[in-house]
Design an enzyme around this catalytic site. Structure first.
Site, short mmCIF file in Angstrom:
data_model
loop_
_atom_site.label_atom_id
_atom_site.label_comp_id
_atom_site.label_asym_id
_atom_site.label_seq_id
_atom_site.Cartn_x
_atom_site.Cartn_y
_atom_site.Cartn_z
N LYS A 1 -49.20 52.34 1.13
CA LYS A 1 -48.60 51.39 0.16
C LYS A 1 -47.30 50.65 0.53
CE LYS A 1 -50.00 50.42 -4.25
NZ LYS A 1 -51.31 50.33 -4.64
N THR B 1 -53.86 54.77 -3.27
CA THR B 1 -52.56 54.18 -2.94
C THR B 1 -51.62 53.96 -4.08
OG1 THR B 1 -53.04 51.95 -2.90
CG2 THR B 1 -53.60 53.06 -0.85
C1 LIG Z 1 -56.66 50.39 -6.04
N1 LIG Z 1 -56.65 51.59 -5.01
C2 LIG Z 1 -55.88 52.35 -4.76
O1 LIG Z 1 -54.94 52.74 -5.52
N2 LIG Z 1 -56.20 53.05 -3.52
C3 LIG Z 1 -57.12 52.25 -2.95
C4 LIG Z 1 -57.85 52.51 -1.64
O2 LIG Z 1 -57.52 53.49 -0.89
N3 LIG Z 1 -58.69 51.62 -1.52
C5 LIG Z 1 -59.18 50.82 -2.30
O3 LIG Z 1 -60.13 49.90 -2.07
N4 LIG Z 1 -58.56 50.49 -3.47
C6 LIG Z 1 -57.46 51.23 -3.88
#
Ligand SMILES: Cn1c(=O)[nH]c2c(=O)[nH]c(=O)[nH]c21
Ligand SMILES: Cn1c(=O)[nH]c2c(=O)[nH]c(=O)[nH]c21
Lengths: 324, 324
Positions: A12, A71
């Site tokens: 992130k 994330t």
């Molecule tokens: C919305 N989102 C998260 O919070 N983590 C992830 C991830 O690892 N992968 C995603 O495609 N979307 C997403």
């Protein structure tokens, strides 16, 4: 195909963390080049970027999300840990967060976080008899900022500090007189005139690394190197002596930083040349000239100065360096 | 101190090069996912960044500029070489410039250049009876762009292609329906609701590397992989099937790229999640919803897909891979 580890991480970015009334950083020894001796940490603010490595290959290859820490959850994790950390440095905070991640998620093998400070400066306000520093109002600065990276890896012993660097980013310094650039290669590709006195304007990123990475994250003011003092050394060294190029200048800054801080192993520079372009070089009867922003392109340098350079310069005795 | 080579380079960034009426790129084989078969190269435009390595330590440590190719001269060098190169690819041009640098300056040991395309698109204009493509007017595009890196090192044999990668940067794609994200770890740090149908909006950088680096710079349309076709594969694969995450999606794009181009060794992704945030999810009596740009932070992924993955998926027979 090589048997090398495949590049695989996710994470992130733009995780903004503001912790108010964090423990102040004090006990920092003054140095001749700087008035900095501490941070009050009333606003401990940063933009963080976190990346995880671990056993989640099948989230890519099998659309299996069962080992995916969303994330979005990483963001929540970092923000909650900001209430649990009670030290006084970015380095200490990132180290704390990395270790907690490894504690909670056993399939994560390494956590790397880079934090860029969101700097706030004190403001002077009217007091009863004279100007006072407000303990309540702060001014957001868009100037240079502290940057810190910590990477912790799972190891037999528990945690291993795999990477650590600290520094200052986007420092913009100009010296209006006392810089030259001449004596370089002149050939059919050269059109640049030699400069005996140019208004040298540089953008600088300075990153430094400790002999023992642990010193960086120990929250121990006796060994901690504050980026603000490194920043101030850069200005002092720039001021002190004429320079013959940016190359020349950054080497001297590096030597001084390492002289002041024996706990450091090396200092890395990324410099940019943003020297103004002359428009009116002589103003009859007056000092000065008229300049404008340079056209692109811009020059840059990347260079590392290490303790061995101090030894080469006779500024330090050779010894076995301690490696973390 | 380690005996490792010290980080030391310098160079020039934002070197803008526009060569008009460069040789067209044609002879490119069409693929099902793309209408792209060539570039007319009427405007062959790029923003280049060059960095030199070599024997110029004393420009830093002794203020000795006698081995300094001024970065200003580097800019002149690149621009003049743009008139001497008569091939049709960025890869070929960068390779040519790197080699010429090593020819002219014997104390330079390696040259790395990255070029980002400055894209111009054809425009349709009124003709006598119908719309025609103007051979004179072009529209500068602020969309995704081609990126290419070539690094050439001096070697016993003369030149060694030390690094080569090509790709597409800043591709922004949205799929309005058919994407989900659920089944991830739910614990005390989780606040994200599961999504069975989200408007998945991603930013993508895709870099690819050849089995034989020389194929990339050979200006040979029979083995050249145009980044535009890679870009179009990304859109096609995104369109074709529902996805369960960005991780899932980029893996499938990677497999398809490697299937289409047996001359490639691997494809690297850097993806960003910029999925909109819902504001009004139901509009009674109508299809659709109202969305807004997401707040920070943003999620990201870094991943490499290699030919071994094709073998693992049963899409290619195992064989000794050819390494450049
Ligand atoms: C919305 N989102 C998260 O919070 N983590 C992830 C991830 O690892 N992968 C995603 O495609 N979307 C997403
Ligand atoms: C103006 N200028 C160049 O063109 N090259 C260089 C360089 O390598 N170093 C400088 O300090 N200035 C400069």
């Amino acid at each position: 195909m090589s048997s090398q580890k495949r590049l695989m991480y996710y994470g992130k970015g733009d995780v903004f963390v503001f912790r108010t009334y964090q423990k102040p950083l004090d006990g920092i020894k003054a140095i001749p080049e700087s008035g900095f001796t501490g941070r009050n940490n009333v606003i401990f603010g940063m933009n963080a970027k976190i990346a995880l490595e671990g056993e989640f290959l099948e989230s890519f290859t099998k659309a299996d999300n069962s080992r995916v820490v969303a994330t979005d959850s990483m963001k929540n994790f970092i923000l909650r840990k900001a209430a649990e950390y009670h030290g006084s440095t970015f380095e200490g905070f990132l180290h704390f967060v990395c270790k907690r991640f490894l504690d909670v998620y056993s399939h994560i093998t390494a956590v790397e976080i880079t934090a860029d400070e969101i700097p706030f400066e004190a403001v002077q306000v009217a007091g009863d008899t004279h100007l006072e520093t407000s303990p309540l109002v702060y001014r957001h600065s868009r100037n240079e900022l502290i940057t810190t990276t910590v990477k912790v890896q799972r190891s037999k012993a528990g945690y291993e500090l795999a990477k650590q660097e600290s520094g200052i980013r986007d420092l913009h310094l100009i010296k209006v007189s006392g810089s030259s650039f001449y004596g370089y290669i002149r050939d059919e590709y050269t059109t640049l005139p030699e400069a005996k006195d140019r208004p040298l304007y540089i953008y600088l990123d300075i990153l430094y690394r400790y002999n023992k990475k642990e010193d960086a994250v120990a929250d121990n003011p006796a060994v901690y190197v504050p980026a603000e003092q490194v920043r101030d050394i850069a200005a002092s060294v720039f001021h002190e002596a004429d320079n013959k190029s940016i190359q020349d200048l950054i080497y001297r800054i590096g030597l001084r930083v390492l002289q002041r801080f024996p706990q450091l192993a090396e200092v890395q520079f990324l410099s940019n040349n943003r020297t103004w372009e002359a428009v009116i070089e002589d103003i009859p009867g007056y000092k000065g000239a008229v300049w404008t922003e340079p056209r692109p392109p811009y020059g840059f340098q990347g260079f590392v100065v290490s303790r061995q350079d101090l030894v080469n310069e006779g500024l330090e005795k050779a010894k076995e360096s301690v490696k973390a």
